[in-house]
Design a protein around this motif. Structure first.
Motif, short mmCIF file in Angstrom:
data_model
loop_
_atom_site.label_atom_id
_atom_site.label_comp_id
_atom_site.label_asym_id
_atom_site.label_seq_id
_atom_site.Cartn_x
_atom_site.Cartn_y
_atom_site.Cartn_z
N ARG A 34 2.85 9.04 -5.84
CA ARG A 34 2.23 7.71 -5.80
C ARG A 34 2.54 6.94 -7.08
NH1 ARG A 34 -2.31 10.69 -4.12
NH2 ARG A 34 -3.48 10.18 -6.04
N ARG A 35 2.41 7.62 -8.22
CA ARG A 35 2.63 6.95 -9.50
C ARG A 35 4.09 6.53 -9.67
NH1 ARG A 35 -2.20 5.11 -10.87
NH2 ARG A 35 -3.78 6.79 -10.90
N GLU A 82 -4.61 8.31 -0.90
CA GLU A 82 -4.12 9.68 -1.03
C GLU A 82 -4.17 10.49 0.26
OE1 GLU A 82 -8.11 11.92 -2.73
OE2 GLU A 82 -6.74 10.94 -4.17
N VAL A 121 0.39 -3.25 -6.24
CA VAL A 121 0.37 -1.95 -5.58
C VAL A 121 -1.05 -1.47 -5.32
CG1 VAL A 121 1.12 0.46 -5.70
CG2 VAL A 121 2.59 -1.35 -6.62
N GLN A 180 4.60 3.52 -7.55
CA GLN A 180 3.88 2.42 -8.19
C GLN A 180 4.70 1.82 -9.34
OE1 GLN A 180 0.31 3.53 -10.29
NE2 GLN A 180 -0.56 1.48 -10.19
N LEU A 218 0.85 -1.19 0.00
CA LEU A 218 0.00 0.00 0.00
C LEU A 218 0.89 1.24 0.00
CD1 LEU A 218 -2.64 1.60 0.32
CD2 LEU A 218 -2.53 1.14 2.79
N VAL A 219 0.72 2.10 -1.01
CA VAL A 219 1.46 3.35 -1.11
C VAL A 219 0.53 4.48 -0.71
CG1 VAL A 219 2.63 4.95 -2.68
CG2 VAL A 219 2.95 2.47 -2.94
N VAL A 220 0.95 5.29 0.30
CA VAL A 220 0.11 6.38 0.81
C VAL A 220 0.86 7.70 0.62
CG1 VAL A 220 -1.18 7.26 2.78
CG2 VAL A 220 -0.78 4.79 2.56
N ASP A 221 0.30 8.59 -0.20
CA ASP A 221 0.92 9.90 -0.46
C ASP A 221 -0.16 10.82 -1.00
OD1 ASP A 221 2.50 12.12 -1.57
OD2 ASP A 221 4.22 10.78 -1.25
N MET A 224 -3.17 1.94 -3.53
CA MET A 224 -2.84 3.35 -3.29
C MET A 224 -3.91 4.05 -2.47
SD MET A 224 -0.82 4.67 -6.69
CE MET A 224 -2.04 4.26 -7.94
N GLU A 283 -0.20 12.84 -6.25
CA GLU A 283 -0.39 11.74 -7.20
C GLU A 283 0.90 11.36 -7.93
OE1 GLU A 283 -3.28 10.38 -10.91
OE2 GLU A 283 -3.37 12.43 -10.13
#
Length: 455
Positions: free
Chosen positions: A15-16, A33, A29, A19, A6-9, A31, A12
């Protein structure tokens, strides 16, 4: 080996970018925000690793991490803080919040992949043990884990051939309340095999030995495999430390060592080592309880059925004798009715002790239920089995049974039935049925006696 990450930012583009880096390594992945969305996704999707940005509007990464670690459904998920902040106090704050590590933007690909690999190794072991633990809890074989068990002061072994620097580090750790031993003090690494060590601190500056070979040795040795290894490295030469992480090290810290960061990393790695050790012990204990009668400490019916099947197969293959004794306490209901169930339990425990004391190490003693016990006797013909049953009967009848803390003594006897394997056509049911019939004859024939049915 791939993971669900899990990517939390809140940005965008960030995040990309993460990813793309992760999917290039074939990870899956997810995500989010912002903080609330991260908590919701973590609970719903159960990721294996969380990469968490610190600087987010509303709920920052520190608060998100604290909430994740406070929730039993997500507390075990490793969290890596990802941020542009590089101050030591920010790193310590993230580790204190429960994060496993801290990555600084722009994220170095090699460092990112090394951290994920180390966390995936930990997850592989922890996840399997948690599943087994959950099965044990559902079956009632074990209780929920007491998290306080993992928070005691750490036991640390420092491997460094520089007596001055290792001694200084040991004194720092002792001042923080930990038990620290240096290689110079111990003389060799024998303590790792004889003492439970939570964290091993390994200096990459050592010249008298190859630290990377030592990591590989630790991870190949079953005694030291689960110990967390923290590397001390040069901030301008991380390649060696990253190689150490790939081989099996858990974490690294650069010189000059900050005391607060050291304390936070020690705490994180100690909890990880103890969590795995406690889970493993609990799973082993749960497996043991599944085949042990908790009152007498003897094996239970489940274990007896499996062992009897194996003994039957071996006896048939080797044309060897196999006998079985089934015994029952005479007038046991009267003990419970007259003296109470506590006295009855005392009698059952003492019966278990006398059975164990009067059989061979190769025999298997089981409590199959209530006041009924079974002894499996491999490589034992019928006449010897009857002699063993008679020895047990006499041992039970010879001395009174102290009950209720020794306030009373009861005269107890048992009756027994013996059966012997009659050939390849015999089944476990046949053997048990003949022993049960012989036991019935002993009961109806006056009790406190042994009967045998050959076929």
């Amino acid at each position: 080996m791939t993971a669900r990450i899990l990517v939390v930012d809140d940005i965008e583009a960030n995040r990309r970018l993460l990813q793309a880096k992760l999917e290039a390594q074939y990870h899956t992945v997810l995500m989010a925000e912002n903080g609330p969305q991260a908590l919701e996704v973590a609970q719903r999707e159960n990721p294996e690793i969380i990469l968490l940005d610190v600087m987010m509007p509303g709920m920052d990464g520190y608060e998100v991490c604290q909430r994740l670690k406070a929730d039993p459904t997500t507390s075990y998920i490793p969290v890596v803080m990802v941020t542009a902040l590089s101050e030591m106090e920010d790193r310590v704050k993230g580790l204190a919040a429960g994060a496993e590590d801290f990555l600084t933007k722009p994220v170095d690909d090699f460092l990112l992949n090394s951290r994920i690999t180390a966390l995936m190794r930990y997850n592989t072991v922890a996840s399997e043990l948690r599943q087994r633990e959950a099965s044990g809890i559902r079956s009632g074989a074990m209780e929920e884990l007491n998290r306080d068990e993992v928070d005691r002061p750490s036991r640390i072994f420092i491997v460094d051939d520089d007596a001055r620097s290792s001694g200084r580090l040991a004194n720092t750790l002792r001042a923080q309340g930990h038990k620290a031993t240096t290689l110079m003090e111990a003389g060799d690494m024998g303590e790792l095999a004889t003492e439970r060590v939570d964290v091993l601190i390994l200096s990459l500056f050592a010249r008298s030995f190859d630290p990377l070979k030592l990591i590989a040795h630790f991870k190949m040795n079953p005694v030291t495999r689960s110990i967390s290894v923290i590397l001390i490295c040069d901030p301008h030469d991380k390649a060696k430390a990253l190689r150490g992480l790939e081989i099996g090290a858990s974490d690294m810290i650069t010189i000059p060592i900050d005391r607060q960061e050291l304390a936070a990393r020690i705490r994180t790695q100690t909890r990880r080592t103890r969590y795995i050790d406690i889970l493993r012990q609990r799973v082993d204990r749960g497996l043991e309880l599944s085949v042990i009668d908790q009152l007498t400490g003897l094996h239970n019916r489940r274990y007896m059925n499996g062992q009897l099947e194996q003994f039957m197969q071996r006896a048939a293959r080797g044309n060897q004798p196999l006998s079985l004794m089934m015994t029952d306490i005479d007038h046991f209901k009267a003990v419970n009715d007259t003296h109470g169930h506590q006295a009855g339990d005392d009698v059952l425990r003492e019966i278990g002790k006398r059975l164990r004391a009067n059989v061979r190490p190769t025999d298997v003693v089981c409590r199959t239920g209530g006041e009924e016990f079974v002894v499996l006797m491999p490589n034992t013909p019928g006449d010897l089995a009857c002699a063993a049953a008679e020895r047990i009967r006499k041992a039970v009848a010879a001395e009174e049974f102290p009950v209720l803390g020794g306030s009373q003594n009861l005269r107890i006897t048992v009756s027994a039935g013996v059966s012997t394997l009659q050939g390849a056509g015999d089944t476990t049911d046949d053997l048990m049925h003949r022993a049960d019939t012989a036991l019935y004859q002993a009961k109806t024939g006056g009790r406190n006696r042994v009967e045998s049915i050959a076929a």
